[in-house]
Write a protein that holds these residues in place. Structure first.
Motif, PDB file in Angstrom:
ATOM      1  N   LYS A 168      -1.159  18.665 -21.202  1.00 35.93           N
ATOM      2  CA  LYS A 168      -1.526  17.424 -20.503  1.00 35.93           C
ATOM      3  C   LYS A 168      -2.755  17.617 -19.639  1.00 35.93           C
ATOM      4  O   LYS A 168      -2.795  17.232 -18.476  1.00 35.93           O
ATOM      5  CB  LYS A 168      -0.352  16.902 -19.678  1.00 35.93           C
ATOM      6  CG  LYS A 168       0.833  16.494 -20.519  1.00 35.93           C
ATOM      7  CD  LYS A 168       1.856  15.759 -19.704  1.00 35.93           C
ATOM      8  CE  LYS A 168       3.002  15.396 -20.632  1.00 35.93           C
ATOM      9  NZ  LYS A 168       3.813  14.332 -20.150  1.00 35.93           N
ATOM     10  N   GLY A 169      -3.758  18.279 -20.206  1.00 36.05           N
ATOM     11  CA  GLY A 169      -5.024  18.481 -19.517  1.00 36.05           C
ATOM     12  C   GLY A 169      -5.058  19.673 -18.580  1.00 36.05           C
ATOM     13  O   GLY A 169      -6.103  20.025 -18.048  1.00 36.05           O
ATOM     14  N   SER A 206      -4.873  23.597 -17.898  1.00 36.46           N
ATOM     15  CA  SER A 206      -5.099  24.843 -18.615  1.00 36.46           C
ATOM     16  C   SER A 206      -4.117  25.909 -18.130  1.00 36.46           C
ATOM     17  O   SER A 206      -4.028  26.190 -16.935  1.00 36.46           O
ATOM     18  CB  SER A 206      -6.539  25.312 -18.381  1.00 36.46           C
ATOM     19  OG  SER A 206      -6.781  26.496 -19.084  1.00 36.46           O
ATOM     20  N   LYS A 219      -3.596  24.200 -23.410  1.00 40.46           N
ATOM     21  CA  LYS A 219      -3.686  23.023 -22.544  1.00 40.46           C
ATOM     22  C   LYS A 219      -2.400  22.220 -22.668  1.00 40.46           C
ATOM     23  O   LYS A 219      -1.941  21.919 -23.759  1.00 40.46           O
ATOM     24  CB  LYS A 219      -4.874  22.170 -22.952  1.00 40.46           C
ATOM     25  CG  LYS A 219      -6.210  22.863 -22.758  1.00 40.46           C
ATOM     26  CD  LYS A 219      -7.169  21.917 -22.085  1.00 40.46           C
ATOM     27  CE  LYS A 219      -8.525  22.581 -21.972  1.00 40.46           C
ATOM     28  NZ  LYS A 219      -8.817  22.992 -20.656  1.00 40.46           N
TER      29      LYS A 219
END
Length: 176
Positions: free
Chosen positions: A124-125, A127, A122
């Motif tokens: 910064k959020g 995937s 991941k």
């Protein structure tokens, strides 16, 4: 054994089957002309003419110089390739910026490999799959290596070109 089990053999067969015939012919022709076999590597005695009366001399007749160049390049090509590789490696070893840059690149690769052990990572959020991370890292690696090694590459090519050209022009290996 591992090669076949990994599926690599099938992948290579599929790639080979999809190559155009012209490409296959060109690759076959090139591989038949350039052969990197041990028996094509000339010994230092032959390469430097050790024990010969006049192994190196300047040919003053231009009509005889071109055949000498052609003969020496085809006869000593593997020695010339190894000389170029050795020059490249030595130049990398004495270039602090290249060494530091390659060490940082290796550290970045280790970080990406470690981060994607579970199959994804991941950022910064977002995937990112392991394959995407490897492709991205490969692109970054190519750009970084081009930047880091460009001056080394050109220095090596000019230096080895000078050495190879000098050897090919001056070495009389017509008896070999």
């Amino acid at each position: 054994e591992k090669w076949n089990a990994s599926g690599a053999s099938d992948a290579v067969s599929k790639i080979n089957a999809n190559l155009p015939q012209g490409t296959k012919d060109m690759l076959s022709s090139a591989s038949s002309k350039i052969q990197f076999r041990r028996e094509h590597l000339r010994s230092p005695t032959i390469f430097f003419g050790i024990g010969e009366d006049k192994p190196f001399y300047l040919e003053k007749n231009p009509a005889l110089l071109m055949p000498r160049l052609k003969h020496n390049v085809s006869f000593f090509y593997l020695n010339y390739a190894i000389l170029t590789c050795i020059l490249f490696m030595l130049t990398v070893l004495v270039s602090p910026s290249a060494l530091i840059g390659m060490a940082l690149l290796a550290f970045a690769w280790m970080s990406v490999i470690k981060s994607t052990e579970s199959g994804e990572m991941k950022i910064k959020g977002l995937s990112v799959s392991q394959k995407q991370a490897y492709v991205g890292m490969s692109v970054v690696s190519v750009m970084v290596l081009f930047y880091l090694l460009s001056h080394i590459f050109w220095w090596t090519m000019f230096t080895s070109g000078f050495l190879v050209g000098s050897h090919a022009a001056l070495r009389d290996a017509s008896m070999h």
